[in-house]
Design an enzyme around this catalytic site. Structure first.
Site, PDB file in Angstrom:
ATOM      1  N   ASP A 181       4.921   7.943   1.499  1.00  0.00           N
ATOM      2  CA  ASP A 181       4.889   7.555   2.910  1.00  0.00           C
ATOM      3  C   ASP A 181       6.275   7.605   3.538  1.00  0.00           C
ATOM      4  OD1 ASP A 181       4.559   6.397   5.479  1.00  0.00           O
ATOM      5  OD2 ASP A 181       2.716   5.472   4.800  1.00  0.00           O
ATOM      6  N   ASP A 227       0.823  -1.211   0.000  1.00  0.00           N
ATOM      7  CA  ASP A 227       0.000   0.000   0.000  1.00  0.00           C
ATOM      8  C   ASP A 227       0.856   1.259   0.000  1.00  0.00           C
ATOM      9  OD1 ASP A 227       0.302  -1.275   2.739  1.00  0.00           O
ATOM     10  OD2 ASP A 227      -0.186   0.766   3.331  1.00  0.00           O
ATOM     11  N   ASN A 228       2.171   1.103   0.138  1.00  0.00           N
ATOM     12  CA  ASN A 228       3.078   2.250   0.082  1.00  0.00           C
ATOM     13  C   ASN A 228       3.920   2.252  -1.193  1.00  0.00           C
ATOM     14  OD1 ASN A 228       2.229   3.258   2.548  1.00  0.00           O
ATOM     15  ND2 ASN A 228       3.731   2.072   3.699  1.00  0.00           N
TER      16      ASN A 228
END
Length: 496
Positions: free
Chosen positions: A269, A259-260
């Site tokens: 992030d 997700d990063n």
């Protein structure tokens, strides 16, 4: 809309917000307004970025601007929402979503470029999972510092437009002052967004997301026979280039969950990130990375692992027959390693001032890194020393008296002589490739500590130096010196 959140009555300030992401199916987002705060106050504002976005700094570097950047007032045209996505966190799949971030919209610049404007720490969303949706001042200022440093280093990155204090307390391990970061990105579409589509929406959701991503980030692929396959290969190429750039400045992301990983190829992030001081491929700085999954030297392999998860999500669109889809995905993923190594070696040649190619160049680089590891040499200062033709900046005496280094240095000088670049041109190549200044971890911590206590002076001075990382003539020795322990004991925290 939250009853206390207001549409802005102030000068528009150059806002030109559109909402292409909001036009995706409801599966991908939830409407939610920022939760207003008690006492919004601008701590730092990025005038240069505001100008590039076409925003009026004069209208925003004010109390009215602070109200926008804290979430108390919406800018004209905002349609706030939280984005849905999933992700593998430390190898374990989970559904996620923006638990404390709210997308206001996409700002169109005067040149017609499109950038997400997102408030991070703006209050709870449907994806908060019992979290408070808030953020602490220190971690938000860290993201501001590091993301702007990465921008100055020439590495693709999300940007920071502002940090606003909230006048409220957030509770983590201790009580901390709250803040909201305004983050700017080419978009926030992630590998995890595709994982969410595959898990929650199936083939049609994937098809819609692929089409959207191609139009927004890879329009040159619009006529591709298989858009999903072409997108996979394009994202692999961008990530191979990005990770090589990280490695060349000693950057350790610290939390390379899927997700990063942004499909735009930007760094996203900046939680438990850090920079190497002593060169060590096994360096880990994140307090929660207890097994070194995201160590400095593991980053290329982890990137490929994340891209494999991206490929898995896309399998239904790669071919109707699963075995053929797997074959295509496997072949695409196999390109990552050679692409990364090519970018890495090309970057290292530039760092050494080499303008041509020889077959032994990889060994020359590897032998230097092996010496640096054994000698516990500072990564940045070693290359900076070679840039200005000192033996080993920050460790001159050790470098000059170390037989292994002297032998390597003689090989390098001989190699420099076997090229058509003049000495001046080779030096200019090194100066453009080796930073003199990076966000040294102890300096970042000192600046954050002072800023949280109310003194932003040290942070402003640090940002001024980091804005010109390749200025080797700048006399600022306190910004070049590593920590006393070479950064070995440094630990970072995710800040959630």
């Amino acid at each position: 809309m939250n009853a206390r959140t207001k549409a802005t009555p102030v000068d528009a300030g150059g806002w030109r917000l559109e909402h292409s992401y909001a036009q995706l199916p409801a599966l991908f987002h939830r409407a939610v307004a920022p939760t207003p705060v008690e006492a919004p106050r601008l701590v730092v504002f990025n005038r240069r970025l505001a100008d590039a976005l076409g925003l009026g700094a004069g209208a925003l570097e004010t109390e009215a601007g602070a109200a926008i950047f804290a979430g108390n007032v919406l800018p004209p045209g905002a349609r706030p929402l939280a984005q849905a996505y999933a992700g593998h966190q430390y190898g374990h799949f989970t559904t996620l979503g923006d638990g404390r971030a709210i997308l206001l919209g996409e700002q169109l610049t005067p040149e017609g470029a499109r950038f997400d404007v997102q408030l991070k720490g703006a209050g709870p969303t449907p994806f908060s999972r019992r979290g408070d949706g808030r953020a602490a001042l220190g971690p938000m200022l860290r993201e501001y510092i590091i993301s702007e440093a990465m921008q100055a280093l020439g590495i693709p990155t999300t940007r920071s437009l502002a940090v606003a204090a909230t006048g409220e307390t957030v509770w983590r391990e201790t009580a901390e002052p709250g803040a909201v970061l305004t983050r700017v990105a080419a978009s926030h579409v992630r590998v995890g967004t595709f994982q969410w589509a595959a898990a929650q929406g199936g083939v049609e959701a994937l098809r819609v997301l692929v089409g959207y991503t191609v139009r927004r980030h890879y329009p040159e692929l619009g006529a591709a026979e298989n858009p999903a396959g072409a997108l996979l290969e394009a994202v692999i190429a961008r990530q191979a280039a990005l990770i090589a750039q990280w490695m060349q400045v000693g950057f350790v992301h610290g939390v390379m969950n899927t997700d990063n990983m942004a499909v735009s190829g930007e760094t996203i992030d900046y939680g438990p990130c850090a920079f190497l001081e002593r060169y060590d491929p096994a360096a880990v700085f994140s307090s929660i990375d207890r097994h070194g999954r995201y160590a400095y030297g593991n980053q290329p392999a982890i990137a490929q692992w994340n891209l494999a998860r991206f490929a898995e999500a896309l399998l239904p669109l790669l071919d109707a027959k699963e075995e053929l889809a797997v074959e295509r995905a496997t072949a695409s993923l196999a390109a990552f390693g050679p692409q990364f190594r090519a970018h890495s070696l090309a970057g290292m040649r530039r760092k050494l001032g080499l303008g041509n190619e020889e077959t032994d160049d990889a060994a020359l680089v590897e032998d230097l890194l092996a010496w640096m590891h054994a000698a516990k040499a500072d990564f940045t200062n070693t290359f900076a020393g070679l840039t200005v033709e000192r033996a080993s900046a920050g460790n001159d005496e050790a470098g000059e008296s170390d037989g292994a280094f002297r032998t390597w240095h003689e090989r390098w000088v001989a190699r420099l002589g076997r090229q058509t670049l003049t000495r001046e041109a080779a030096g200019a190549l090194r100066r453009a490739s080796n930073p003199a200044f990076i966000p040294r971890n102890h300096l970042v911590e000192a600046a954050l500590g002072a800023a949280v206590a109310g003194d932003v002076g040290p942070m402003e001075r640090l940002l001024d130096v980091l804005a010109r990382p390749y200025d080797h003539e700048r006399a600022a020795p306190e910004f070049r010196a590593p920590a006393a322990d070479g950064g070995v004991g440094y630990r970072t925290f995710c800040g959630t």
